[in-house]
Scaffold this active site. Sequence first.
Site, mmCIF file in Angstrom:
data_model
loop_
_atom_site.group_PDB
_atom_site.id
_atom_site.type_symbol
_atom_site.label_atom_id
_atom_site.label_comp_id
_atom_site.label_asym_id
_atom_site.label_seq_id
_atom_site.Cartn_x
_atom_site.Cartn_y
_atom_site.Cartn_z
ATOM 1 N N GLU A 1 0.808 -1.223 0.000
ATOM 2 C CA GLU A 1 0.000 0.000 0.000
ATOM 3 C C GLU A 1 0.844 1.277 0.000
ATOM 4 O OE1 GLU A 1 -2.928 -0.321 3.129
ATOM 5 O OE2 GLU A 1 -4.035 -1.891 2.062
ATOM 6 N N GLU B 1 -5.575 -8.940 -0.307
ATOM 7 C CA GLU B 1 -6.253 -8.861 0.991
ATOM 8 C C GLU B 1 -7.729 -8.587 0.745
ATOM 9 O OE1 GLU B 1 -4.930 -5.899 3.750
ATOM 10 O OE2 GLU B 1 -2.830 -6.509 3.666
#
EC number: 3.2.1.39
Length: 371
Positions: A129, A274
């Site tokens: 991220e 995820e």
Amino acid sequence: MSTSSHKHNTPQMAAITLLGLLLVASSIDIAGAQSIGVCYGMLGNNLPNHWEVIQLYKSRNIGRLRLYDPNHGALQALKGSNIEVMLGLPNSDVKHIASGMEHARWWVQKNVKDFWPDVKIKYIAVGNEISPVTGTSYLTSFLTPAMVNIYKAIGEAGLGNNIKVSTSVDMTLIGNSYPPSQGSFRNDARWFTDPIVGFLRDTRAPLLVNIYPYFSYSGNPGQISLPYSLFTAPNVVVQDGSRQYRNLFDAMLDSVYAALERSGGASVGIVVSESGWPSAGAFGATYDNAATYLRNLIQHAKEGSPRKPGPIETYIFAMFDENNKNPELEKHFGLFSPNKQPKYNINFGVSGGVWDSSVETNATASLVSEM
């Protein structure tokens, strides 16, 4: 489902049949869902040791695992397990790896080659991220160089045909996501995303994407309905040309596919690195919502999205509730409690055991398949 016409009318078989039916009715069924993995996070002070954790993966027939850093204890425990691994190169190492090939070679030797082939590493996720629009912006200029260096080091180690190098991104990089066919990366982030897309296209690696309908719903419940977020909407919610969307997960996923295509990455696949739903700690975070989302996500991963039908390789976040994470809801994403007791009723695979959140059972999925 067995097609046998034989009937066994003994009391024992009747009991087995009843047990199987109860298990089918109560479990989150992952039989045959080989595209599902589970993320192994370690931010808790009460978690089982690595050997116990990997044994838990094996006993539940969880065939894929995401590891966020090259923890050698976990990698040792993974030896010989036949579990496919997405191995993380943490954000804290990205700048160092980008600074020179010697650092990338050392990292690959110590964390990949020393464990290969006993550990089935499938991906290296360089960073998690990292984005120019979040608190990780200071790393953006180093990410693609780090990916390139790791890719070269993997090739030099003779593993270029076995291990793909990518990075894991979140939805903050998407500027437009509605309708999904109009998905695009943020204009102010294209300088960052375009080189990543080009690298993945050229190396034939997938983009790793963290997709959380929960956060979209909890941040805007007036515009996004709970059924649309949980895969339970009874009707089409978004009509996008000929494509129909009944769930937010598909809409988010397909908006990233559209963004890739607009950036010259039409051939780049996506792995959902995820996805999950918290069971407590914030608005909409309940046990029932989490169980519903997980059940439907697992089923849906077999089917694909309107834009890309077919199995979606997906990693559930996470294996355990992790009590050192913040804010509060981040502590409640686990499939298991730290004592290894399951929170939900799940069946991982045709050869794995069906397990119940209140009482463990030795019944196997092959037993269920006889119904």
